[in-house]
Design a protein around this motif. Structure first.
Motif, PDB file in Angstrom:
ATOM      1  N   SER A 121       1.243  71.413  35.508  1.00 57.90           N
ATOM      2  CA  SER A 121       1.340  72.801  34.799  1.00 57.90           C
ATOM      3  C   SER A 121       2.729  73.166  34.505  1.00 57.90           C
ATOM      4  CB  SER A 121       0.676  73.959  35.669  1.00 57.90           C
ATOM      5  OG  SER A 121       1.670  74.348  36.668  1.00 57.90           O
ATOM      6  N   PHE A 122       2.848  74.066  33.646  1.00 55.32           N
ATOM      7  CA  PHE A 122       4.149  74.503  33.046  1.00 55.32           C
ATOM      8  C   PHE A 122       4.923  74.966  34.117  1.00 55.32           C
ATOM      9  CE2 PHE A 122       7.049  78.030  31.871  1.00 55.32           C
ATOM     10  CZ  PHE A 122       7.484  77.378  30.752  1.00 55.32           C
ATOM     11  N   TRP A 123       4.542  76.025  35.049  1.00 55.09           N
ATOM     12  CA  TRP A 123       5.328  76.215  36.069  1.00 55.09           C
ATOM     13  C   TRP A 123       5.437  75.173  37.044  1.00 55.09           C
ATOM     14  CZ3 TRP A 123       8.368  80.043  34.943  1.00 55.09           C
ATOM     15  CH2 TRP A 123       7.917  81.059  34.130  1.00 55.09           C
ATOM     16  N   GLY A 124       4.607  74.108  37.240  1.00 51.99           N
ATOM     17  CA  GLY A 124       5.039  73.108  38.055  1.00 51.99           C
ATOM     18  C   GLY A 124       6.106  72.403  37.591  1.00 51.99           C
ATOM     19  N   VAL A 125       6.270  72.064  36.211  1.00 46.87           N
ATOM     20  CA  VAL A 125       7.310  71.420  35.602  1.00 46.87           C
ATOM     21  C   VAL A 125       8.666  71.945  35.773  1.00 46.87           C
ATOM     22  CG1 VAL A 125       7.980  70.617  33.467  1.00 46.87           C
ATOM     23  CG2 VAL A 125       5.864  69.984  34.107  1.00 46.87           C
ATOM     24  N   ILE A 126       8.761  73.481  35.671  1.00 45.12           N
ATOM     25  CA  ILE A 126       9.839  74.179  35.698  1.00 45.12           C
ATOM     26  C   ILE A 126      10.356  74.231  37.164  1.00 45.12           C
ATOM     27  CG2 ILE A 126      10.803  76.348  35.841  1.00 45.12           C
ATOM     28  CD1 ILE A 126      10.447  75.074  32.758  1.00 45.12           C
ATOM     29  N   LEU A 127       9.304  74.226  38.229  1.00 44.36           N
ATOM     30  CA  LEU A 127       9.854  74.017  39.639  1.00 44.36           C
ATOM     31  C   LEU A 127      10.387  72.665  39.791  1.00 44.36           C
ATOM     32  CD1 LEU A 127       9.758  75.552  42.543  1.00 44.36           C
ATOM     33  CD2 LEU A 127       7.376  74.641  42.617  1.00 44.36           C
ATOM     34  N   GLY A 128       9.693  71.823  39.352  1.00 44.64           N
ATOM     35  CA  GLY A 128      10.080  70.482  39.637  1.00 44.64           C
ATOM     36  C   GLY A 128      11.789  70.181  39.017  1.00 44.64           C
ATOM     37  N   LEU A 129      12.013  70.731  37.949  1.00 42.29           N
ATOM     38  CA  LEU A 129      13.314  70.765  37.428  1.00 42.29           C
ATOM     39  C   LEU A 129      14.232  71.877  38.152  1.00 42.29           C
ATOM     40  CD1 LEU A 129      12.663  71.410  33.453  1.00 42.29           C
ATOM     41  CD2 LEU A 129      13.459  69.245  34.665  1.00 42.29           C
ATOM     42  N   LEU A 130      13.826  72.742  38.547  1.00 41.37           N
ATOM     43  CA  LEU A 130      14.601  73.499  39.530  1.00 41.37           C
ATOM     44  C   LEU A 130      14.923  72.784  41.125  1.00 41.37           C
ATOM     45  CD1 LEU A 130      13.333  77.086  38.985  1.00 41.37           C
ATOM     46  CD2 LEU A 130      15.462  76.107  38.270  1.00 41.37           C
ATOM     47  N   GLN A 131      14.015  72.174  41.541  1.00 44.47           N
ATOM     48  CA  GLN A 131      13.948  71.234  42.732  1.00 44.47           C
ATOM     49  C   GLN A 131      15.083  70.105  42.597  1.00 44.47           C
ATOM     50  OE1 GLN A 131       9.893  70.253  43.360  1.00 44.47           O
ATOM     51  NE2 GLN A 131      10.082  71.808  45.146  1.00 44.47           N
ATOM     52  N   ALA A 132      15.169  69.568  41.420  1.00 41.96           N
ATOM     53  CA  ALA A 132      15.960  68.219  40.960  1.00 41.96           C
ATOM     54  C   ALA A 132      17.411  68.897  40.902  1.00 41.96           C
ATOM     55  CB  ALA A 132      15.635  67.827  39.697  1.00 41.96           C
ATOM     56  N   VAL A 133      17.592  70.159  40.844  1.00 37.68           N
ATOM     57  CA  VAL A 133      18.874  70.717  40.787  1.00 37.68           C
ATOM     58  C   VAL A 133      19.325  70.775  42.153  1.00 37.68           C
ATOM     59  CG1 VAL A 133      20.414  72.728  40.256  1.00 37.68           C
ATOM     60  CG2 VAL A 133      18.858  71.812  38.577  1.00 37.68           C
ATOM     61  N   VAL A 134      18.577  71.406  43.041  1.00 36.45           N
ATOM     62  CA  VAL A 134      18.977  71.759  44.354  1.00 36.45           C
ATOM     63  C   VAL A 134      18.695  70.746  45.481  1.00 36.45           C
ATOM     64  CG1 VAL A 134      18.954  74.356  43.922  1.00 36.45           C
ATOM     65  CG2 VAL A 134      17.077  72.915  44.870  1.00 36.45           C
ATOM     66  N   TRP A 135      18.158  69.429  45.132  1.00 37.93           N
ATOM     67  CA  TRP A 135      17.863  68.499  46.227  1.00 37.93           C
ATOM     68  C   TRP A 135      18.932  68.168  47.073  1.00 37.93           C
ATOM     69  CZ3 TRP A 135      19.553  63.919  46.634  1.00 37.93           C
ATOM     70  CH2 TRP A 135      20.232  63.047  45.823  1.00 37.93           C
ATOM     71  N   PRO A 136      20.384  67.959  46.391  1.00 36.53           N
ATOM     72  CA  PRO A 136      21.422  67.724  47.336  1.00 36.53           C
ATOM     73  C   PRO A 136      21.551  68.586  48.414  1.00 36.53           C
ATOM     74  CG  PRO A 136      22.019  67.311  44.966  1.00 36.53           C
ATOM     75  CD  PRO A 136      20.475  68.092  45.073  1.00 36.53           C
ATOM     76  N   ALA A 137      21.335  69.826  48.289  1.00 35.43           N
ATOM     77  CA  ALA A 137      21.547  70.974  49.222  1.00 35.43           C
ATOM     78  C   ALA A 137      20.578  70.586  50.371  1.00 35.43           C
ATOM     79  CB  ALA A 137      21.224  72.393  48.983  1.00 35.43           C
ATOM     80  N   TYR A 138      19.357  70.168  50.280  1.00 35.54           N
ATOM     81  CA  TYR A 138      18.198  69.777  51.218  1.00 35.54           C
ATOM     82  C   TYR A 138      18.517  68.641  51.889  1.00 35.54           C
ATOM     83  CZ  TYR A 138      15.251  73.192  49.175  1.00 35.54           C
ATOM     84  OH  TYR A 138      14.543  74.223  48.621  1.00 35.54           O
ATOM     85  N   VAL A 139      19.190  67.586  51.338  1.00 37.24           N
ATOM     86  CA  VAL A 139      19.754  66.283  51.973  1.00 37.24           C
ATOM     87  C   VAL A 139      20.746  66.851  52.904  1.00 37.24           C
ATOM     88  CG1 VAL A 139      20.654  64.350  51.747  1.00 37.24           C
ATOM     89  CG2 VAL A 139      18.904  64.978  50.227  1.00 37.24           C
TER      90      VAL A 139
END
Length: 58
Positions: free
Chosen positions: A30-48
């Protein structure tokens, strides 16, 4: 002053693109699923870093 950070910028760009492809492919499409995926791609180093520090503190 000359700053020569070009190669690292390219590595970070490839890491972002790879993370974006991964998170978008795991979304529901979905549109919001893609937007959330892009936002997660920005902040994934913080989770690591968080999980690495959590594992080291045990």
């Amino acid at each position: 002053m000359v700053v020569r950070d070009g190669p690292w910028g390219f590595v970070f760009l490839l890491a972002y693109i790879g993370a974006a492809v991964y998170f978008i492919s795991t979304s529901d499409g979905s549109f919001w699923g893609v937007i959330l995926g892009l936002l997660q791609a920005v902040v994934w180093p913080a989770y690591v870093i968080y999980h690495v520090l959590l594992a080291l503190s045990v």
